[in-house]
Design a protein around this motif. Structure first.
Motif, PDB file in Angstrom:
ATOM      1  N   GLN A 149       0.992  -0.939  -0.107  1.00  0.00           N
ATOM      2  CA  GLN A 149      -0.185  -0.081   0.012  1.00  0.00           C
ATOM      3  C   GLN A 149       0.987   1.293   0.074  1.00  0.00           C
ATOM      4  O   GLN A 149       2.037   1.265   0.707  1.00  0.00           O
ATOM      5  N   ALA A 150       0.441   2.265  -0.643  1.00  0.00           N
ATOM      6  CA  ALA A 150       1.079   3.532  -0.693  1.00  0.00           C
ATOM      7  C   ALA A 150      -0.009   4.776  -0.780  1.00  0.00           C
ATOM      8  O   ALA A 150      -0.944   4.280  -1.470  1.00  0.00           O
ATOM      9  N   SER A 151       0.404   5.949  -0.290  1.00  0.00           N
ATOM     10  CA  SER A 151      -0.515   6.999  -0.316  1.00  0.00           C
ATOM     11  C   SER A 151       0.494   8.254  -0.280  1.00  0.00           C
ATOM     12  O   SER A 151       1.454   8.354   0.311  1.00  0.00           O
ATOM     13  N   VAL A 152      -0.361   9.447  -0.704  1.00  0.00           N
ATOM     14  CA  VAL A 152       0.571  10.749  -0.793  1.00  0.00           C
ATOM     15  C   VAL A 152      -0.544  11.760  -0.309  1.00  0.00           C
ATOM     16  O   VAL A 152      -1.691  11.542  -1.084  1.00  0.00           O
ATOM     17  N   ALA A 197       0.309   1.885  -9.638  1.00  0.00           N
ATOM     18  CA  ALA A 197       1.536   2.722  -9.415  1.00  0.00           C
ATOM     19  C   ALA A 197       0.993   3.905  -8.880  1.00  0.00           C
ATOM     20  O   ALA A 197       0.281   4.506  -9.508  1.00  0.00           O
ATOM     21  N   LEU A 198       1.883   4.284  -7.778  1.00  0.00           N
ATOM     22  CA  LEU A 198       1.670   5.788  -7.250  1.00  0.00           C
ATOM     23  C   LEU A 198       3.063   6.401  -7.820  1.00  0.00           C
ATOM     24  O   LEU A 198       4.076   6.016  -7.481  1.00  0.00           O
ATOM     25  N   GLU A 245      -1.705   6.257 -10.147  1.00  0.00           N
ATOM     26  CA  GLU A 245      -2.375   7.480  -9.196  1.00  0.00           C
ATOM     27  C   GLU A 245      -1.016   8.355  -9.288  1.00  0.00           C
ATOM     28  O   GLU A 245       0.008   8.035  -9.436  1.00  0.00           O
ATOM     29  N   ARG A 246      -1.188   9.643  -8.937  1.00  0.00           N
ATOM     30  CA  ARG A 246      -0.166  10.703  -9.036  1.00  0.00           C
ATOM     31  C   ARG A 246      -0.065  11.610  -7.730  1.00  0.00           C
ATOM     32  O   ARG A 246      -1.253  11.772  -6.908  1.00  0.00           O
ATOM     33  N   GLY A 247       1.200  12.046  -7.089  1.00  0.00           N
ATOM     34  CA  GLY A 247       1.303  13.044  -6.372  1.00  0.00           C
ATOM     35  C   GLY A 247       1.018  14.453  -7.208  1.00  0.00           C
ATOM     36  O   GLY A 247       0.280  14.549  -8.240  1.00  0.00           O
ATOM     37  N   LEU A 296       5.380   1.901  -5.849  1.00  0.00           N
ATOM     38  CA  LEU A 296       5.473   3.403  -5.448  1.00  0.00           C
ATOM     39  C   LEU A 296       6.920   3.940  -6.240  1.00  0.00           C
ATOM     40  O   LEU A 296       7.988   3.200  -6.236  1.00  0.00           O
ATOM     41  N   ILE A 297       6.651   4.914  -7.160  1.00  0.00           N
ATOM     42  CA  ILE A 297       7.725   5.080  -8.165  1.00  0.00           C
ATOM     43  C   ILE A 297       8.042   6.758  -7.863  1.00  0.00           C
ATOM     44  O   ILE A 297       7.332   7.486  -8.291  1.00  0.00           O
ATOM     45  N   LEU A 298       9.218   7.127  -7.509  1.00  0.00           N
ATOM     46  CA  LEU A 298       9.565   8.265  -7.288  1.00  0.00           C
ATOM     47  C   LEU A 298      10.243   8.739  -8.673  1.00  0.00           C
ATOM     48  O   LEU A 298      11.319   7.957  -8.830  1.00  0.00           O
TER      49      LEU A 298
END
Length: 149
Positions: free
Chosen positions: A10-13, A73-74, A121-123, A28-30
């Motif tokens: 899981q990941a969220s921003v 992907a975030l 999904e995006r920041g 999660l992709i930075l």
């Protein structure tokens, strides 16, 4: 372009207390556009990540991609991946793309990843973001479209 990829459960921003993006199992992709990067770099990196086999198959081998698993992907912009720490105690960021170009390539990257059938999904580009994640494995991969020795 540079990317730091984390396999997550899981990941969220959040930005200013509001959730901007969140995913369950996936990546999660930075991402950071570097000076001199272009459209082709964003397309190439998205294709490589879409095919990256870092999820376990039935035998427990890392043999499946995020698309194979139905994961998402975030994508978070992070210019600090351009940090140059070779001199002094304060990192330099002169190798990062200019903000307008960085934003354009960030958008191209996210759109290209989506074109491979991955929910993205995006920041918020350039915002002060809080990122939460549960790294699975842990699995963390560094990718760069150029050899920058």
């Amino acid at each position: 372009m540079r990317a730091l990829i984390q396999r997550v459960t899981q990941a969220s921003v959040t930005v200013e207390g509001e959730t901007a993006g969140q995913i369950g199992t996936g990546l999660l992709i930075l991402i950071c556009a570097m000076r001199g990067d272009d459209h082709a770099n964003a397309v190439q990196l998205a294709a490589r990540i879409a095919k990256l086999r870092i999820f376990s198959d039935a035998a427990g081998k890392m043999n499946l991609s995020v698309k194979d698993t139905g994961g998402a992907a975030l994508v978070i912009s992070q210019f600090t991946l351009a940090a140059d720490t070779r001199r002094g105690n304060r990192p330099g960021f002169s190798e990062a793309a200019a903000p307008d170009e960085g934003k354009r390539l960030y958008e191209v990257f996210a759109e290209q990843l989506h074109s491979h059938g991955i929910l993205v999904e995006r920041g918020v580009f350039g915002a002060d973001m809080s990122v939460e994640l549960t790294n699975s494995g842990p699995v963390t991969i560094w990718m760069d479209t150029a050899d920058r020795r």
